[in-house]
Design a protein around this motif. Structure first.
Motif, short mmCIF file in Angstrom:
data_model
loop_
_atom_site.label_atom_id
_atom_site.label_comp_id
_atom_site.label_asym_id
_atom_site.label_seq_id
_atom_site.Cartn_x
_atom_site.Cartn_y
_atom_site.Cartn_z
N ASP A 1 54.96 -75.62 -47.12
CA ASP A 1 56.03 -75.81 -48.07
C ASP A 1 56.70 -77.16 -47.84
OD1 ASP A 1 59.08 -74.00 -48.86
OD2 ASP A 1 57.74 -75.16 -50.12
N HIS A 2 57.01 -77.84 -48.88
CA HIS A 2 57.69 -79.14 -48.86
C HIS A 2 56.92 -80.16 -48.03
CE1 HIS A 2 60.89 -77.45 -51.15
NE2 HIS A 2 61.14 -76.54 -50.23
N THR A 3 55.65 -80.30 -48.29
CA THR A 3 54.79 -81.21 -47.56
C THR A 3 55.11 -82.67 -47.87
OG1 THR A 3 53.08 -79.55 -47.77
CG2 THR A 3 52.38 -81.72 -47.08
N ILE A 4 55.45 -82.96 -49.11
CA ILE A 4 55.68 -84.34 -49.52
C ILE A 4 57.14 -84.73 -49.24
CG2 ILE A 4 55.69 -85.98 -51.43
CD1 ILE A 4 53.41 -84.24 -52.66
N ASN A 5 58.08 -84.07 -49.90
CA ASN A 5 59.51 -84.29 -49.72
C ASN A 5 59.91 -85.75 -49.56
OD1 ASN A 5 60.85 -81.95 -50.09
ND2 ASN A 5 61.39 -81.63 -47.96
N GLY A 6 59.43 -86.58 -50.45
CA GLY A 6 59.86 -87.97 -50.44
C GLY A 6 58.90 -88.91 -49.74
N ARG A 28 53.27 -75.98 -51.82
CA ARG A 28 54.47 -76.17 -52.64
C ARG A 28 55.33 -77.27 -52.02
NH1 ARG A 28 59.58 -73.77 -51.97
NH2 ARG A 28 60.82 -73.76 -53.87
N SER A 29 55.63 -78.29 -52.81
CA SER A 29 56.40 -79.39 -52.26
C SER A 29 57.22 -80.09 -53.34
CB SER A 29 55.48 -80.40 -51.60
OG SER A 29 56.24 -81.38 -50.95
N VAL A 64 51.58 -77.34 -55.80
CA VAL A 64 52.66 -76.89 -56.68
C VAL A 64 53.80 -77.88 -56.45
CG1 VAL A 64 54.25 -75.03 -57.27
CG2 VAL A 64 51.96 -74.48 -56.40
N LEU A 65 54.09 -78.71 -57.46
CA LEU A 65 55.10 -79.74 -57.29
C LEU A 65 56.43 -79.33 -57.91
CD1 LEU A 65 53.01 -82.98 -57.97
CD2 LEU A 65 53.45 -81.80 -55.79
N ILE A 66 57.49 -79.51 -57.15
CA ILE A 66 58.84 -79.17 -57.61
C ILE A 66 59.44 -80.39 -58.29
CG2 ILE A 66 61.14 -78.38 -56.95
CD1 ILE A 66 59.80 -77.16 -54.41
N LEU A 67 59.86 -80.21 -59.54
CA LEU A 67 60.53 -81.26 -60.31
C LEU A 67 62.03 -81.15 -60.04
CD1 LEU A 67 58.67 -80.52 -63.67
CD2 LEU A 67 58.12 -82.34 -62.03
N GLU A 108 57.19 -76.59 -60.62
CA GLU A 108 58.36 -75.72 -60.55
C GLU A 108 59.58 -76.53 -60.97
OE1 GLU A 108 61.05 -73.81 -57.02
OE2 GLU A 108 58.88 -73.77 -56.75
N LEU A 109 60.41 -75.96 -61.80
CA LEU A 109 61.63 -76.65 -62.22
C LEU A 109 62.75 -76.35 -61.23
CD1 LEU A 109 63.03 -78.48 -64.24
CD2 LEU A 109 63.66 -76.44 -65.54
N TRP A 110 63.01 -77.31 -60.39
CA TRP A 110 64.09 -77.30 -59.40
C TRP A 110 63.85 -76.27 -58.32
CZ3 TRP A 110 66.85 -81.41 -61.04
CH2 TRP A 110 67.89 -81.85 -60.21
N ASN A 111 64.55 -76.40 -57.24
CA ASN A 111 64.49 -75.48 -56.12
C ASN A 111 65.91 -75.04 -55.79
OD1 ASN A 111 63.35 -74.17 -53.74
ND2 ASN A 111 64.36 -75.78 -52.57
#
Length: 168
Positions: A1-6, A28-29, A64-67, A108-111
């Motif tokens: 989870d949150h592999t990319i995060n910036g 998911r990131s 799975v990318l969070i927008l 995914e729209l927002w977290n």
């Protein structure tokens, strides 16, 4: 989870392979607006983030990318509350979905919209529904096969079920 995060991760190919071998099927990131649009009006996926996405796909892992987040051209509100803010957010979403077409299907729209830490502007459930109504048709035009996940990461706080009801 949150592999990319910036940012990307070092040795992502090896790490994705290791995760795939452990049976992980999804990654998911967050792929925040701020890392995509560092200069107002100019969007680009950083190379190291692109590498993580490519390495996940090569290992058989579905990204799975969070927008979410604020970009260089965003209005001060985060999440966006104004027509202008939502329109700019939609451009970021369209760009990211288009730039990852063929590699990323799920967004995914927002977290955790219902938590203060991810909702500095005090946006309501109604604001979330409005953003969803604008983002969904825009990204489906860019990639008809993409899937937009809503209410992701909604956290079990005292108002969680009431909040979900308000969105729906």
């Amino acid at each position: 989870d949150h592999t990319i995060n910036g940012h990307g991760i070092k040795n992502s190919s090896e790490k994705m392979e290791m995760l795939a071998n452990a049976g992980m099927g999804y990654m998911r990131s967050t792929c925040s607006w701020g890392i995509i649009e560092t200069t107002a009006g100019s969007m680009k996926i950083p190379n190291d983030v692109d590498d993580v996405i490519d390495d996940a796909v090569a290992a058989g892992i579905e990204p799975v990318l969070i927008l979410s987040g604020k970009g260089a051209s965003s209005t001060p509100d985060s999440p966006p509350l104004t027509d202008e803010g939502r329109a700019r957010f939609v451009k970021y979403a369209e760009y990211l979905v288009g730039a990852t077409k063929g590699r990323v299907k799920y967004f995914e729209l927002w977290n955790e919209w219902n938590l203060d830490g991810f909702n500095a502007s005090g946006a309501t459930a109604e604001d979330y529904a409005l953003l969803m109504k604008e983002v969904y048709p825009a990204i489906k035009k860019v990639n008809p096969d993409c899937v937009l996940i809503g209410l992701g990461g909604v956290t079990n706080v005292s108002n969680m079920y009431e909040w979900i009801e308000q969105v729906l």
